[in-house]
Design an enzyme around this catalytic site. Structure first.
Site, mmCIF file in Angstrom:
data_model
loop_
_atom_site.group_PDB
_atom_site.id
_atom_site.type_symbol
_atom_site.label_atom_id
_atom_site.label_comp_id
_atom_site.label_asym_id
_atom_site.label_seq_id
_atom_site.Cartn_x
_atom_site.Cartn_y
_atom_site.Cartn_z
ATOM 1 N N GLU A 13 10.184 5.210 -5.954
ATOM 2 C CA GLU A 13 9.778 6.172 -4.934
ATOM 3 C C GLU A 13 9.625 5.384 -3.640
ATOM 4 O OE1 GLU A 13 5.680 8.074 -3.674
ATOM 5 O OE2 GLU A 13 6.166 8.539 -5.760
ATOM 6 N N CYS A 48 2.649 9.314 0.944
ATOM 7 C CA CYS A 48 4.102 9.130 1.022
ATOM 8 C C CYS A 48 4.846 10.412 1.374
ATOM 9 C CB CYS A 48 4.633 8.553 -0.294
ATOM 10 S SG CYS A 48 4.332 9.613 -1.730
#
Length: 292
Positions: free
Chosen positions: A5, A39
């Site tokens: 990720e 994020c």
């Protein structure tokens, strides 16, 4: 197996068909959680020109309502989170300091106390650092666009594989155009960041924002090897799949038809399909007739 990720600049588009008050409330929540150090926090806003003025004024008003009218009030607010360290405070402040856009709220920072004021930048340049780097902090650039096509073009120019993408619109054609014209790890329509909380939705990036996905069964599948097992008959077939050398041209033709071309031409396939449809129609007719 590996799942990465990697983040990226996650855009938010606010269409002229959007419910502006709803969009403001949900964007403010998503952007201010942990002071934007998430994020999938909204990284920048693209807002339709028809609602741009209303959206900007209401966004600033909502931020001030929640955290304080002045920078000092927001600094003293017990609900406003700190930035992780002084180095990151300096990095975020530099993004604001270097912008060619207009700071319409905030802009203050204190490395000693790890404070960065919730900051709104109006109409930064596409070449500004704040529009080229992932912000990962409480700074929200807003750019006015002429419509969905303009917004899609900018999203693809700024970061064409973001980790998340957010659309606020009531018009289904606009939503479909954005989904079809962009690529991202995940999408929320009329929401921000909520997709990460649903275990039935695989979460992950694509391209420069990551690879693989997890959550629920997707996480199990990601780290499970699907082993292929073939058991070959030895009763009817005694030898190998193909005869040994010397090989003839006919063997090549057979292999090509088995793997690539097939045994029928396009016209033959069409004839077989027509024959099948005709046979099915005839059988259906006879069945119906027999019951009358």
């Amino acid at each position: 197996p590996v799942t990465l990720e990697l983040g990226g600049k996650s855009p938010t588009y606010v269409d002229k068909s959007a419910k502006v008050d709803t969009a403001v409330a949900r964007i403010v929540l998503a952007k201010t959680l942990n002071a934007g150090q998430i994020c999938i926090a909204p990284d920048y806003i693209l807002v339709h020109s028809d609602v741009a003025s209303e959206f900007k004024s209401k966004l600033v008003a909502e931020l001030k309502k929640q955290y304080g009218e002045t920078s000092q009030e927001r600094k003293d607010c017990k609900d406003w989170p700190n930035i992780i360290n002084a180095r990151h405070v300096g990095r975020i402040y530099n993004l604001v300091d270097e912008t060619t856009g207009k700071v319409i709220m905030g802009g203050e920072a204190d490395q000693h106390t790890h404070f960065v004021d919730p900051t709104v930048i109006d109409e930064p340049s596409m070449n500004d650092s704040v529009m080229r780097e992932e912000i990962f902090g409480p700074v929200l650039p807003i750019m006015t666009v002429n419509g969905v096509e303009d917004a899609i073009e900018r999203v693809n120019n700024i970061c064409d594989h973001p980790l998340a993408l957010y659309i606020y619109a009531e018009d289904q054609a606009t939503i479909d155009a954005f989904l079809n014209g962009t690529t991202s790890g995940g999408v929320c329509v009329n929401s921000c960041i909520e997709h990460i909380s649903n275990n039935n939705l695989p979460f992950g990036g694509v391209g420069e924002s990551g690879m693989g996905a997890y959550h629920g069964k997707a996480g199990f599948d990601e780290f499970t090897h699907r082993r292929s097992v073939l058991v070959k008959d030895t009763f009817f077939s005694k030898g190998a799949l193909l005869p040994g050398p010397p090989y003839s041209d006919s063997l090549y033709d057979l292999a090509y038809k088995l793997q690539i071309g097939g045994f029928l031409t396009d016209s033959q396939r069409k004839l077989f399909k027509l024959a099948g449809v005709g046979a099915a129609a005839l059988i259906g007719f006879r069945l119906i007739k027999s019951r009358l």
